[in-house]
Design a protein around this motif. Structure first.
Motif, PDB file in Angstrom:
ATOM      1  N   THR A  43      44.278 160.596  19.766  1.00 40.72           N
ATOM      2  CA  THR A  43      43.697 159.423  20.408  1.00 40.72           C
ATOM      3  C   THR A  43      43.402 159.742  21.864  1.00 40.72           C
ATOM      4  O   THR A  43      44.102 160.531  22.500  1.00 40.72           O
ATOM      5  CB  THR A  43      44.626 158.194  20.325  1.00 40.72           C
ATOM      6  OG1 THR A  43      45.872 158.503  20.947  1.00 40.72           O
ATOM      7  CG2 THR A  43      44.851 157.770  18.886  1.00 40.72           C
ATOM      8  N   TYR A  44      42.342 159.135  22.375  1.00 44.72           N
ATOM      9  CA  TYR A  44      41.889 159.358  23.745  1.00 44.72           C
ATOM     10  C   TYR A  44      41.758 158.013  24.444  1.00 44.72           C
ATOM     11  O   TYR A  44      41.236 157.063  23.851  1.00 44.72           O
ATOM     12  CB  TYR A  44      40.508 160.025  23.744  1.00 44.72           C
ATOM     13  CG  TYR A  44      40.432 161.301  22.946  1.00 44.72           C
ATOM     14  CD1 TYR A  44      40.720 162.523  23.522  1.00 44.72           C
ATOM     15  CD2 TYR A  44      40.045 161.283  21.602  1.00 44.72           C
ATOM     16  CE1 TYR A  44      40.634 163.695  22.787  1.00 44.72           C
ATOM     17  CE2 TYR A  44      39.955 162.452  20.861  1.00 44.72           C
ATOM     18  CZ  TYR A  44      40.251 163.655  21.466  1.00 44.72           C
ATOM     19  OH  TYR A  44      40.169 164.808  20.747  1.00 44.72           O
ATOM     20  N   THR A  45      42.226 157.925  25.699  1.00 42.86           N
ATOM     21  CA  THR A  45      42.049 156.707  26.479  1.00 42.86           C
ATOM     22  C   THR A  45      41.706 157.079  27.918  1.00 42.86           C
ATOM     23  O   THR A  45      42.138 158.112  28.424  1.00 42.86           O
ATOM     24  CB  THR A  45      43.313 155.811  26.472  1.00 42.86           C
ATOM     25  OG1 THR A  45      44.434 156.603  26.883  1.00 42.86           O
ATOM     26  CG2 THR A  45      43.588 155.219  25.117  1.00 42.86           C
ATOM     27  N   TYR A  71      43.647 160.321  28.910  1.00 46.16           N
ATOM     28  CA  TYR A  71      44.906 160.678  28.258  1.00 46.16           C
ATOM     29  C   TYR A  71      44.639 161.032  26.803  1.00 46.16           C
ATOM     30  O   TYR A  71      43.912 160.328  26.115  1.00 46.16           O
ATOM     31  CB  TYR A  71      45.899 159.514  28.332  1.00 46.16           C
ATOM     32  CG  TYR A  71      46.296 159.205  29.757  1.00 46.16           C
ATOM     33  CD1 TYR A  71      47.218 160.010  30.425  1.00 46.16           C
ATOM     34  CD2 TYR A  71      45.721 158.139  30.442  1.00 46.16           C
ATOM     35  CE1 TYR A  71      47.566 159.747  31.736  1.00 46.16           C
ATOM     36  CE2 TYR A  71      46.072 157.871  31.754  1.00 46.16           C
ATOM     37  CZ  TYR A  71      46.993 158.675  32.399  1.00 46.16           C
ATOM     38  OH  TYR A  71      47.324 158.428  33.709  1.00 46.16           O
ATOM     39  N   ARG A  73      46.557 161.922  23.186  1.00 43.01           N
ATOM     40  CA  ARG A  73      47.847 161.761  22.510  1.00 43.01           C
ATOM     41  C   ARG A  73      47.760 162.242  21.055  1.00 43.01           C
ATOM     42  O   ARG A  73      46.791 161.940  20.369  1.00 43.01           O
ATOM     43  CB  ARG A  73      48.262 160.293  22.508  1.00 43.01           C
ATOM     44  CG  ARG A  73      48.589 159.733  23.859  1.00 43.01           C
ATOM     45  CD  ARG A  73      48.991 158.253  23.715  1.00 43.01           C
ATOM     46  NE  ARG A  73      49.312 157.666  24.989  1.00 43.01           N
ATOM     47  CZ  ARG A  73      48.445 157.075  25.802  1.00 43.01           C
ATOM     48  NH1 ARG A  73      47.184 156.999  25.468  1.00 43.01           N
ATOM     49  NH2 ARG A  73      48.829 156.563  26.949  1.00 43.01           N
ATOM     50  N   LYS A  78      51.783 163.460  24.959  1.00 41.33           N
ATOM     51  CA  LYS A  78      50.720 162.883  25.783  1.00 41.33           C
ATOM     52  C   LYS A  78      50.368 163.868  26.884  1.00 41.33           C
ATOM     53  O   LYS A  78      51.246 164.370  27.588  1.00 41.33           O
ATOM     54  CB  LYS A  78      51.209 161.566  26.394  1.00 41.33           C
ATOM     55  CG  LYS A  78      50.228 160.894  27.313  1.00 41.33           C
ATOM     56  CD  LYS A  78      50.850 159.615  27.862  1.00 41.33           C
ATOM     57  CE  LYS A  78      50.025 158.969  28.924  1.00 41.33           C
ATOM     58  NZ  LYS A  78      50.663 157.751  29.467  1.00 41.33           N
ATOM     59  N   LYS A  79      49.063 164.166  27.026  1.00 41.54           N
ATOM     60  CA  LYS A  79      48.582 165.063  28.076  1.00 41.54           C
ATOM     61  C   LYS A  79      47.496 164.347  28.869  1.00 41.54           C
ATOM     62  O   LYS A  79      46.809 163.463  28.344  1.00 41.54           O
ATOM     63  CB  LYS A  79      47.995 166.349  27.481  1.00 41.54           C
ATOM     64  CG  LYS A  79      48.962 167.174  26.660  1.00 41.54           C
ATOM     65  CD  LYS A  79      49.566 168.277  27.455  1.00 41.54           C
ATOM     66  CE  LYS A  79      50.556 169.064  26.616  1.00 41.54           C
ATOM     67  NZ  LYS A  79      50.441 170.472  26.752  1.00 41.54           N
TER      68      LYS A  79
END
Length: 86
Positions: A43-45, A71, A73, A78-79
């Protein structure tokens, strides 16, 4: 009364990013490249969608000048990726 021995190898999950910094011109797109082990949903935010948006496939779209963080995940990891839009 049988006995059986089983060996199980547990691998630590990992999330590796090819780049942790992107400088992108306004209205340009870049695709996040990452490796996840074992395979999992990624997932990307975005910390600020007015600066840069990111879709579910990891494509960043630069909206206006500024800085934000994307971010990534997966597997409980989380990176962060620093984004600068010029």
């Amino acid at each position: 009364g049988m006995k059986r021995t089983v060996t199980v190898k547990v691998k630590e999950p990992s999330l590796q990013l090819k780049k942790t910094k992107y400088t992108i011109p306004v209205n340009a797109k870049r695709t996040i490249v990452c490796t996840v082990k074992p395979d999992a949903e990624i997932t990307y935010t975005s910390s600020n969608k007015k600066i840069a948006k990111v879709n579910k496939k990891g494509v960043i779209k630069a909206k206006k000048k500024g800085k934000c963080t994307i971010y990534v995940r997966a597997n409980g990891i989380k990176k962060a990726i620093n984004i600068t839009v010029k």
